[in-house]
Design a protein around this motif. Structure first.
Motif, PDB file in Angstrom:
ATOM      1  N   ALA A 125      60.247 -80.602  11.571  1.00 45.25           N
ATOM      2  CA  ALA A 125      61.508 -79.889  11.791  1.00 45.25           C
ATOM      3  C   ALA A 125      62.197 -80.394  13.054  1.00 45.25           C
ATOM      4  O   ALA A 125      63.419 -80.390  13.151  1.00 45.25           O
ATOM      5  CB  ALA A 125      61.250 -78.395  11.901  1.00 45.25           C
ATOM      6  N   ALA A 126      61.419 -80.831  14.020  1.00 44.42           N
ATOM      7  CA  ALA A 126      62.032 -81.273  15.268  1.00 44.42           C
ATOM      8  C   ALA A 126      62.781 -82.585  15.087  1.00 44.42           C
ATOM      9  O   ALA A 126      63.937 -82.703  15.476  1.00 44.42           O
ATOM     10  CB  ALA A 126      60.960 -81.425  16.356  1.00 44.42           C
ATOM     11  N   ALA A 127      62.119 -83.572  14.494  1.00 40.74           N
ATOM     12  CA  ALA A 127      62.706 -84.908  14.493  1.00 40.74           C
ATOM     13  C   ALA A 127      62.691 -85.587  13.137  1.00 40.74           C
ATOM     14  O   ALA A 127      63.045 -86.761  13.033  1.00 40.74           O
ATOM     15  CB  ALA A 127      61.973 -85.780  15.527  1.00 40.74           C
ATOM     16  N   GLY A 128      62.284 -84.881  12.113  1.00 40.07           N
ATOM     17  CA  GLY A 128      62.256 -85.489  10.784  1.00 40.07           C
ATOM     18  C   GLY A 128      61.128 -86.496  10.601  1.00 40.07           C
ATOM     19  O   GLY A 128      61.128 -87.264   9.639  1.00 40.07           O
ATOM     20  N   ALA A 129      60.152 -86.505  11.505  1.00 43.42           N
ATOM     21  CA  ALA A 129      59.076 -87.498  11.430  1.00 43.42           C
ATOM     22  C   ALA A 129      58.182 -87.249  10.220  1.00 43.42           C
ATOM     23  O   ALA A 129      57.884 -86.115   9.878  1.00 43.42           O
ATOM     24  CB  ALA A 129      58.236 -87.448  12.707  1.00 43.42           C
ATOM     25  N   VAL A 130      57.770 -88.355   9.600  1.00 43.47           N
ATOM     26  CA  VAL A 130      56.871 -88.274   8.450  1.00 43.47           C
ATOM     27  C   VAL A 130      55.511 -88.827   8.872  1.00 43.47           C
ATOM     28  O   VAL A 130      55.403 -89.986   9.277  1.00 43.47           O
ATOM     29  CB  VAL A 130      57.428 -89.081   7.258  1.00 43.47           C
TER      30      VAL A 130
ATOM     31  N   ALA B 193      65.563 -90.862  15.128  1.00 42.14           N
ATOM     32  CA  ALA B 193      66.354 -90.651  13.909  1.00 42.14           C
ATOM     33  C   ALA B 193      65.422 -90.856  12.730  1.00 42.14           C
ATOM     34  O   ALA B 193      64.848 -91.934  12.575  1.00 42.14           O
ATOM     35  CB  ALA B 193      67.533 -91.619  13.839  1.00 42.14           C
ATOM     36  N   SER B 194      65.241 -89.819  11.932  1.00 41.93           N
ATOM     37  CA  SER B 194      64.376 -89.942  10.753  1.00 41.93           C
ATOM     38  C   SER B 194      64.848 -88.949   9.698  1.00 41.93           C
ATOM     39  O   SER B 194      65.199 -87.815  10.018  1.00 41.93           O
ATOM     40  CB  SER B 194      62.926 -89.661  11.140  1.00 41.93           C
ATOM     41  N   LEU B 195      64.859 -89.384   8.452  1.00 35.94           N
ATOM     42  CA  LEU B 195      65.456 -88.595   7.364  1.00 35.94           C
ATOM     43  C   LEU B 195      66.860 -88.170   7.800  1.00 35.94           C
ATOM     44  O   LEU B 195      67.666 -89.028   8.146  1.00 35.94           O
ATOM     45  CB  LEU B 195      64.556 -87.415   6.980  1.00 35.94           C
ATOM     46  N   SER B 196      67.142 -86.879   7.838  1.00 32.49           N
ATOM     47  CA  SER B 196      68.516 -86.475   8.170  1.00 32.49           C
ATOM     48  C   SER B 196      68.611 -85.880   9.566  1.00 32.49           C
ATOM     49  O   SER B 196      69.598 -85.221   9.878  1.00 32.49           O
ATOM     50  CB  SER B 196      69.001 -85.434   7.149  1.00 32.49           C
ATOM     51  N   ILE B 197      67.593 -86.071  10.385  1.00 32.88           N
ATOM     52  CA  ILE B 197      67.602 -85.469  11.717  1.00 32.88           C
ATOM     53  C   ILE B 197      67.780 -86.539  12.797  1.00 32.88           C
ATOM     54  O   ILE B 197      67.043 -87.524  12.838  1.00 32.88           O
ATOM     55  CB  ILE B 197      66.316 -84.664  11.974  1.00 32.88           C
ATOM     56  N   VAL B 198      68.762 -86.313  13.641  1.00 40.06           N
ATOM     57  CA  VAL B 198      69.056 -87.233  14.736  1.00 40.06           C
ATOM     58  C   VAL B 198      68.896 -86.481  16.054  1.00 40.06           C
ATOM     59  O   VAL B 198      69.559 -85.461  16.267  1.00 40.06           O
ATOM     60  CB  VAL B 198      70.499 -87.790  14.622  1.00 40.06           C
ATOM     61  N   CYS B 199      68.006 -86.964  16.913  1.00 37.94           N
ATOM     62  CA  CYS B 199      67.815 -86.379  18.231  1.00 37.94           C
ATOM     63  C   CYS B 199      68.381 -87.328  19.274  1.00 37.94           C
ATOM     64  O   CYS B 199      68.129 -88.537  19.231  1.00 37.94           O
ATOM     65  CB  CYS B 199      66.336 -86.125  18.504  1.00 37.94           C
ATOM     66  N   PHE B 200      69.134 -86.780  20.192  1.00 35.14           N
ATOM     67  CA  PHE B 200      69.797 -87.624  21.191  1.00 35.14           C
ATOM     68  C   PHE B 200      70.048 -86.786  22.430  1.00 35.14           C
ATOM     69  O   PHE B 200      69.832 -85.562  22.423  1.00 35.14           O
ATOM     70  CB  PHE B 200      71.118 -88.171  20.635  1.00 35.14           C
TER      71      PHE B 200
ATOM     72  N   ARG C 151      70.023 -82.024  18.949  1.00 32.09           N
ATOM     73  CA  ARG C 151      69.467 -82.336  17.626  1.00 32.09           C
ATOM     74  C   ARG C 151      70.467 -81.966  16.538  1.00 32.09           C
ATOM     75  O   ARG C 151      70.999 -80.860  16.521  1.00 32.09           O
ATOM     76  CB  ARG C 151      68.185 -81.517  17.464  1.00 32.09           C
ATOM     77  N   LEU C 152      70.730 -82.921  15.669  1.00 34.24           N
ATOM     78  CA  LEU C 152      71.559 -82.673  14.496  1.00 34.24           C
ATOM     79  C   LEU C 152      70.682 -82.728  13.250  1.00 34.24           C
ATOM     80  O   LEU C 152      69.946 -83.703  13.060  1.00 34.24           O
ATOM     81  CB  LEU C 152      72.634 -83.755  14.337  1.00 34.24           C
ATOM     82  N   CYS C 153      70.765 -81.709  12.428  1.00 40.00           N
ATOM     83  CA  CYS C 153      70.115 -81.756  11.113  1.00 40.00           C
ATOM     84  C   CYS C 153      71.238 -81.702  10.090  1.00 40.00           C
ATOM     85  O   CYS C 153      71.935 -80.695   9.966  1.00 40.00           O
ATOM     86  CB  CYS C 153      69.162 -80.572  10.944  1.00 40.00           C
ATOM     87  N   ILE C 154      71.441 -82.802   9.383  1.00 38.35           N
ATOM     88  CA  ILE C 154      72.647 -82.971   8.563  1.00 38.35           C
ATOM     89  C   ILE C 154      72.271 -82.963   7.088  1.00 38.35           C
ATOM     90  O   ILE C 154      71.895 -83.984   6.514  1.00 38.35           O
ATOM     91  CB  ILE C 154      73.355 -84.310   8.912  1.00 38.35           C
TER      92      ILE C 154
END
Lengths: 473, 473
Positions: free
Chosen positions: A230-235, A386-393, A436-439
């Motif tokens: 949920a934080a960064a879209g990491a798999v 940036a992973s899946l639809s989540i971008v942290c910056f 964090r953007l979850c798009i």
């Protein structure tokens, strides 16, 4: 006593329809976030229940004005915080129909049509995630409940050991820890393992921990991987973790609440390779499958594992087995009385078709890629992940201390909350405070994402005293 | 991609409204039960998701025809099986509004208005059940989930012991056993104690069991009482059990899922005396408070016990605490994303007022008393038990063996299911197979109850070869 005349029922429903459709029409032009503090709302809402009734139309209007509009609009095209959702209209209507038909999908005798349709929808999910014949599942209230089902099934499959141990990463969702605790895994037997810079767990460390625990008389019970943190879209490295679990005979659970439905898009399927090896999998149609709350789902590789864990006979339910030589839905989970969550998924997919859903999921992946590029090119923003639809910056003009950076980013977040149409949230990545953007909204456009990033850049410029610098468009 | 034009949204909603209102208008004249076997429904419904969309109006009509009408109409005035419910129209509209507004009552920042309104509604419940200042609660999916919350809170309050023990009666609902197992209470530490002829547990036996367990190094953790068993409406001796729990320092949980809201009627309040002493209480507004599924609630004497058990921080949620110096709803239970279940309760009560609700609950108690009298006076029916709104009885012409009686009653049940407009179920009371009426629908009349009993008498007459004998009217 509690009945209304048909004409009044129709009039009220049309009024509600006008409000809901008008809301969707006006969504884009309004703000993503509205809300108020507890004291102010308590003053407005705290009161005893009335002894006599009030006009229902007024009750509806008051609910809208005092209550329902004091919320984050999670389906606003600029709502990028937490994990948002944007439900389809057929999904909303399905919820209306389920309430109106007063459906309880507990058992075959109570709801045979809905029971079968839930199997159909869960079967679709099983095939999307590559689960074999004999798999099964159940719609749940959401990812937290689904994870809880997985932990119960895993614990029972391990023979309900005295000293069960669970393994997960420091990026795993709190719902997984909560589920572990609920089923009686003591906090000191929940192994929270560190992740690499990309937020991924190390399969070798999992294997080593399992071997160490077993040598100390504990019972390794479940490994919980992330298919989209949920934080960064990491798999997490799913194929390698599947190997570890197979070698050690430990239940392999995957938390795909946020990211799971990315499998419907080709690049998402590549990112989530290995997900088909899960013993259990929790997914949330009320996130990236565009359904209204509540719509979660637990999938298991072997339906018998759920039935073994949850089926309990009871005299007052003895009629529930009439004419059935198969499990009732309530035999597979916590709930007995259950709403009919599968209908919204089914109606949405029937009305729009799979191609439209794939395109909508692709849209989220596209916009996230473009957002990452934009941030990478910005002179005041720093891309953290940036992973899946989540971008942290974060805002990082390059000349501030870590503490000062945190302050600047925190301030920017507050100012966007109060001053912009958009909504985003923060998280911690590698110990850094990041935005964090979850798009994942099917209505979000590149303009929505770009203008939100530009707003952050404006605050960056103000806060750091530099002039506004805009990245490539 | 997944968006519809406002005009189409309105048209579809009006179509759904017509279906739902028409359904309510036609309810009484139709049958209570419809359904089909799995094979037949599988043939009709099993198919892959379509690649392209279909007209939404057709999708709605197919959902109605193939799925939603193949159900028990739980709100039919002659639906007396299991524990039925008959939702109010404002409650149904509230569900529509909650889906349409896409509300997630996880936290203050996400939904401040709904968070406050849930506190208001839970506060009403607390006061109805006589809980003190400092009590708290949470709306849940239903009674099973609410009971699970209670067991977690009880276990944590007991310091998460190694050998926890739970106590309940042989009439306790399977959901209580399931909850105990989920939280890790081993089946051989769930003490299922016998009941008297009225289905009530013996407080002395509970006390003795607690003392015996403690002397053997186990930790008595929770006593689970019934305030209305699902089988027969039996109410355990609550004041005496409260004394035992207070003396032994054991958590006192009351399962009031079915019967709790009887407290709103004076004779119900008398029957449920002692309920105010619970440490936790699970109640279901989707039963005797006339709400659509799903609406359950867990109440605890001390709100801190829920927060202690469930609150878990998480980086991705760090913004959820902004501006709040109080618990967020998700800190009190299993769910993070949560639908807004309190709205239906609030809208129903605002629109009809408490007097109407009290009268509606009284109606159920009235009809059950009259049904018991009718059965008592019948020459072919035998009254087995009557408590709250549940009447258990059987066909017993007086000259048949126990086995033959079971066969005759089983046959009568099947014939009513297939041949009558009414629906009832069976249960076991004191080892006897009995027919069972649960009468809580605000639309049920004495004619509905009487004609259902007369139908049973007709089958009794046919089965036993005697002439039909009708009791007093």
């Amino acid at each position: 006593m509690l009945q209304m005349a048909p004409e009044e029922m129709r009039e009220l429903a049309h009024h509600v329809t006008d409000i809901l459709v008008g809301r969707v029409e006006g969504l884009r032009s309004g703000r993503a976030w509205e809300g108020d503090f507890k004291d102010a709302l308590a003053q407005r809402l705290d009161e005893d229940p009335p002894e006599t009734g009030r006009p229902a139309l007024d009750v509806i209007d008051r609910a809208v004005q005092d209550v329902l509009t004091n919320t984050l609009r999670l389906d606003h095209p600029r709502s990028f915080g937490f994990v948002p959702t944007c439900p389809t209209w057929p999904g909303v209507l399905a919820d209306f129909m389920v309430s109106g038909f007063n459906v309880n999908v507990a058992s075959w005798i109570v709801a045979s049509g809905p029971s079968q349709l839930e199997e159909v929808v869960v079967g679709w999910f099983q095939s999307w995630f590559g689960l074999p014949e004999g798999a099964g599942g159940l719609m749940t209230s959401g990812g937290s409940a689904a994870a809880l089902h997985a932990f119960v099934a895993a614990r029972e499959a391990a023979g309900n050991p005295d000293r069960p141990v669970a393994y997960m990463s420091d990026q795993s969702h709190s719902a997984q820890i909560r589920a572990a605790r609920i089923v009686g895994i003591a906090p000191d037997r929940i192994r929270v393992l560190p992740t690499d810079a990309a937020g991924r767990i190390d399969p070798g460390a999992v294997s080593a921990a399992i071997i160490a625990d077993r040598s100390e008389g504990c019972t390794p019970t479940v490994v919980c991987a992330n298919a989209g943190t949920a934080a960064a879209g990491a798999v997490d490295p799913l194929p390698e973790l599947a190997e570890v679990c197979a070698a050690e005979g430990v239940w392999f659970h995957i938390d795909a609440a946020y990211g799971g439905f990315a499998v419907l898009a080709p690049r998402g399927a590549v990112a989530l390779e290995g997900i088909e090896r899960a013993d259990s999998l929790n997914i949330d149609p009320h996130k990236w499958l565009f359904q209204p709350y509540e719509a979660g789902c637990i999938l298991v590789r072997d339906a018998g594992t759920l039935e073994h864990a949850f089926s309990i006979g009871h005299d007052v339910l003895q009629d529930a087995v009439w004419g059935t030589r198969h499990a009732n839905p309530a035999d597979r989970g916590i709930q007995l009385s259950r709403s009919f969550r599968a209908l919204k998924v089914w109606m949405s997919i029937q009305a729009f078709g799979m191609a439209a859903f794939r395109a909508a999921i692709d849209n989220g992946l596209d916009l996230a890629e473009r957002a990452a590029e934009y941030v990478r090119d910005s002179s005041t923003l720093e891309l953290v992940s940036a992973s899946l639809s989540i971008v942290c910056f974060r805002i990082n003009p390059g000349d501030l201390s870590e503490d000062a950076l945190t302050d600047v980013n925190r301030e920017a977040l507050a100012r966007i909350l109060w001053g912009e149409r958009a909504f985003l949230t923060s998280t911690m990545v590698n110990g850094q405070f990041v935005l964090r953007l979850c798009i994942i909204n099917h209505n979000s456009t590149w303009d929505d994402v770009r203008e939100t990033l530009q707003a952050v850049e404006r605050y960056a410029a103000e806060a750091t005293g530099s002039s506004s610098t805009t990245g490539t468009d």
